[in-house]
Design an enzyme around this catalytic site. Sequence first.
Site, PDB file in Angstrom:
ATOM      1  N   ARG A 259       0.843  -1.183   0.000  1.00 17.82           N
ATOM      2  CA  ARG A 259       0.000   0.000   0.000  1.00 17.82           C
ATOM      3  C   ARG A 259       0.886   1.242   0.000  1.00 17.82           C
ATOM      4  NH1 ARG A 259      -4.836  -0.943   4.047  1.00 17.82           N
ATOM      5  NH2 ARG A 259      -5.112  -2.771   2.713  1.00 17.82           N
ATOM      6  N   ARG A 274       2.323   2.296  10.049  1.00 12.92           N
ATOM      7  CA  ARG A 274       1.861   2.569   8.677  1.00 12.92           C
ATOM      8  C   ARG A 274       3.035   2.363   7.725  1.00 12.92           C
ATOM      9  NH1 ARG A 274      -2.887   4.876   7.463  1.00 12.92           N
ATOM     10  NH2 ARG A 274      -3.142   5.770   9.554  1.00 12.92           N
ATOM     11  N   GLU A 348      -6.326   0.992  15.102  1.00 12.80           N
ATOM     12  CA  GLU A 348      -7.010   0.018  14.250  1.00 12.80           C
ATOM     13  C   GLU A 348      -6.085  -1.129  13.863  1.00 12.80           C
ATOM     14  OE1 GLU A 348      -8.420  -0.490   9.677  1.00 12.80           O
ATOM     15  OE2 GLU A 348      -8.367   1.553  10.473  1.00 12.80           O
ATOM     16  N   SER A 351     -10.501  -4.814  10.250  1.00 14.78           N
ATOM     17  CA  SER A 351     -11.658  -4.148   9.659  1.00 14.78           C
ATOM     18  C   SER A 351     -12.549  -5.195   9.018  1.00 14.78           C
ATOM     19  CB  SER A 351     -11.210  -3.125   8.605  1.00 14.78           C
ATOM     20  OG  SER A 351     -12.307  -2.371   8.151  1.00 14.78           O
ATOM     21  N   ARG A 389       1.818  -4.657  12.052  1.00 15.10           N
ATOM     22  CA  ARG A 389       1.112  -3.726  12.932  1.00 15.10           C
ATOM     23  C   ARG A 389       0.730  -4.380  14.258  1.00 15.10           C
ATOM     24  NH1 ARG A 389      -3.727   0.299  11.115  1.00 15.10           N
ATOM     25  NH2 ARG A 389      -2.032   0.997   9.746  1.00 15.10           N
TER      26      ARG A 389
END
Length: 427
Positions: A259, A274, A348, A351, A389
């Site tokens: 990403r 990130r 987070e 999801s 993460r």
Amino acid sequence: MLDIQFIRGHAEQLQQVADQKGIAVSIAAVLEADARRLDLLQQVEALRRARNTLAQQGASVDRASSEAMRLTAEARQQGAVLKALERELRDAFEAWHELMLLVPNLASPATPVGVSDADNVEVKRVGTAPRFDFEARDHTALGEACDLFDLARGVKVAGTRQYFLRGAGLSLHRAVQQLALDLLTDRGFTAMDVPLLAREDAMTNTGFFPGGRDQCYAVPEDNAWLVGTGEVPLVSYYSDEIVDVTEPIRLAAVSNCFRREAGSAGRDVRGLYRVHQFAKVEQVVICKNDLQLAESILHDMILNSEELLQLIELPYRIVAVCTGDMGQKNYQQYDIETWMPSRNAYGETHSASSLLDFQARRSRIRFMDEQGKPQFCYTLNNTMVATPRILIPLLENHQREDGSIRIPAALQPYMRGMTEIRPTINL
């Protein structure tokens, strides 16, 4: 993608949803483009019928007669007009289709209305944030002290937001993935190693394009893109097929993901929160177009992720994602946020989304109903675990005063029996 008849009947509601989701599309423009497409289609079909009539008339007269010459000239003139109209129809269809790709999915009645993640609504909280009687360290300091990763050399080799995982850091990364995969296998998911490259139509059909291009890495020589989630290849696996969903199809992908994180400069760029390359175990379920069934499946998929977090002994909460923080394709979305001491907040980590038939309609994934008629399936997805993460809360919540890190019992079998990770330097 939504059915055009549905859009015609819910234009005002869809414009409101588009505005709430922050999607720049005019539903009125969609309907205008649709009307032009249909008008040109009618003209083309009428001319084709007229051309066929002329051909039949020409076959019944003497080829050398003046009537045959007249019919030939008229057919030639109609052919030129038809060719021009067909070109207009192709252009009109493309313009209409581009607008259709921007129309958002509806938001469920349970979805909070809001502008950003600040408007997400907490619906559940599990576990208690640890209280340290020493000055707690963040995951970057812990990882460097225990020689778990090397951020500086990652940047040197590959650029910003890159890293090397080393030794026990790599083992912990792999251990969490394998625990997640084992849990899903026990629940009837078929595990798959999936392609990391996807064609453009796969990205479009799963709803990541056209809006998410700036988040993806392109491989233009092959007309392909690096995927940002295993959801893309898992859903696309059944594209253009009629599937048996007597029992929901449960799939799990183990994959690296990529990403660009465009537009997030200055936010969460330190450490592993990130990054451009990461790994995920992803859940995808394909089922009948039954709303009650989809809601039950979404609940079960969230429970799978909750069990993982409970096994690795991490505090977390679940939030209902508001309209402004929800993607174009999602009908209903819940995020799981895990407690991260260095942020003094939840971050987070998972999801979960229900998309109804939005992806299946684009991807043409159907099933046969009880009357033998093809219907579009529903699709759902949820993160089982994303790493590195997840290493942030693992390291920070299980740290000790001397800089060592306790390994939860559920991970120890995957860590060759290790019960702790000790620093390699004095702190």
